[in-house]
Scaffold this motif. Structure first.
Motif, short mmCIF file in Angstrom:
data_model
loop_
_atom_site.label_atom_id
_atom_site.label_comp_id
_atom_site.label_asym_id
_atom_site.label_seq_id
_atom_site.Cartn_x
_atom_site.Cartn_y
_atom_site.Cartn_z
N TRP A 92 0.85 -1.35 0.15
CA TRP A 92 0.02 0.11 0.03
C TRP A 92 0.86 1.27 0.12
O TRP A 92 0.34 2.41 -0.08
N ARG A 97 -10.28 -1.33 1.26
CA ARG A 97 -9.59 -1.83 0.33
C ARG A 97 -9.89 -1.37 -1.05
O ARG A 97 -9.04 -1.13 -1.84
N LYS A 136 -6.80 0.67 -3.42
CA LYS A 136 -6.47 0.07 -5.00
C LYS A 136 -6.85 1.24 -5.75
O LYS A 136 -6.11 1.55 -6.82
N ASN A 162 -3.60 3.36 -5.34
CA ASN A 162 -2.46 2.90 -6.08
C ASN A 162 -2.64 2.97 -7.66
O ASN A 162 -1.79 3.06 -8.42
#
Length: 362
Positions: A300, A327, A331, A334
């Motif tokens: 992460w 999560r 994501k 990212n």
């Protein structure tokens, strides 16, 4: 979900010294932390206390792993360790056999490094301990992370030019609106007009982050209690402390603050942050230090290798919706850090306009 521990992380855990107290999870710990960890087992907190009292500066352990006892001896132990000149650098992780919000709330107030509730995944615990040693012990100051990240982010000239044009133009154009908001805040409740906090942006750089104040002046003091009891992301976190904190129907928000947040007017002072170069118009939201410290794993930390921003994929995707999981948000961060471009930024800017008027209840 099965968690895979990264190879580099396994090697970083060589000979980590752990002082353990308890018997309930002893067999699980012994089986799961048998490689890379040197564990001193103590059957009780009193025994652990005696063991710690015998240590010198050369033998003090890296981690204190303690089972939460029903009598509350763990609280006194943590308080004493925090006060000790020799032991106050210990990484403290607690293990509990029962899910109790009160226990987690006490742990947060004591500022322990993590709190696990059974059942927990031993591989997840092992990886967490490795990262806590790497980022808490070897590099205890988050400010130093910006010096050791493997990849650095350099703002593209075109992106910086767009930031200067947008932030400078909007500050000039919206200055009458900002003046009115400042006056209303003063009339609505006691306290300063602006809220300033430390945030972590690109490459773990820490900077002063500005907003119009939308909360009570004691909001930060109430955060530990509310994050343990009413955090949107906590439900999915299970045994682990959630990385992000988002309070449902936050009672700290003032009457005017609700309007400022729903209209996003509270974010306008961040145009000054953009003008200074602390962040960009589009990027991943800069996080409070307590959230950033939870995102130091190799999976992460990617989100910090892209630009920090006023708006981003999270804001235009599911801002304020109950089904936005922790999560999913990670994501999205990212993805942007890996795929950002001028065209993606323009798409996000266009999508931000309708997102400003979403009614946010969390």
């Amino acid at each position: 979900m099965n968690h895979q521990t990264a190879n580099w992380n396994e090697s970083s855990g060589s000979n980590i010294r752990v002082a353990y107290a308890g018997t309930e999870f002893k067999d699980v710990i012994a089986a799961g932390l048998n490689e890379g960890f040197k564990i001193e087992y103590n059957s009780s907190i009193d025994q652990l206390n005696d063991y710690l009292g015998e240590q010198s500066i050369l033998s003090v352990p890296d981690i204190m792993l303690v089972e939460v006892d029903a009598e509350g001896q763990w609280i006194k132990l943590v308080e004493e360790v925090k006060k000790s000149f020799l032991l106050n650098g210990l990484i403290i992780v607690l293990l509990s056999s029962r899910a109790d919000k009160t226990l987690k709330q006490k742990a947060i107030k004591l500022k322990v490094h993590d709190f696990y509730t059974a059942p927990f995944t031993i591989s997840d615990l092992r990886e967490r301990l490795n990262f806590l040693v790497k980022f808490k012990l070897i590099k205890p100051k988050l400010l130093e992370l910006s010096k050791v990240v493997d990849t650095t982010y350099k703002m593209p000239a075109g992106k910086r030019l767009i930031d200067l044009v947008i932030s400078g133009g909007m500050l000039l154009f919206l200055s009458p609106v900002m003046l009115v908001v400042a006056i209303l805040i003063k009339l609505d409740s006691k306290g300063p007009v602006f809220y300033k906090s430390k945030r972590v942006g690109t490459g773990y750089k820490v900077f002063d982050f500005y907003k119009f104040r939308s909360m009570r002046t004691d909001a930060d003091q109430l955060l530990a209690k509310l994050s343990a009891e009413n955090n949107q992301y906590a439900a999915e976190g299970g045994e682990k402390t959630a990385a992000f904190v988002k309070i449902k129907n936050d009672p700290r928000i003032t009457k005017l603050g609700n309007f400022l947040r729903n209209s996003s007017l509270d974010e306008l002072p961040q145009l000054y942050n953009i003008l200074r170069g602390d962040m960009s118009v589009v990027g991943n939201r800069p996080l409070p230090i307590y959230e950033a410290e939870m995102l130091t794993s190799n999976e992460w930390s990617m989100r910090f290798l892209g630009p920090a921003g006023l708006t981003g994929l999270w804001q235009i995707s599911k801002r304020g919706k109950e089904d936005m999981s922790e999560r999913e948000r990670k994501k999205l961060d990212n993805f942007y850090a890996q795929k950002y471009s001028v065209w993606l930024d323009l798409k996000i800017i266009v999508g931000t306009v309708p997102a400003l008027f979403q009614k946010e209840k969390v």
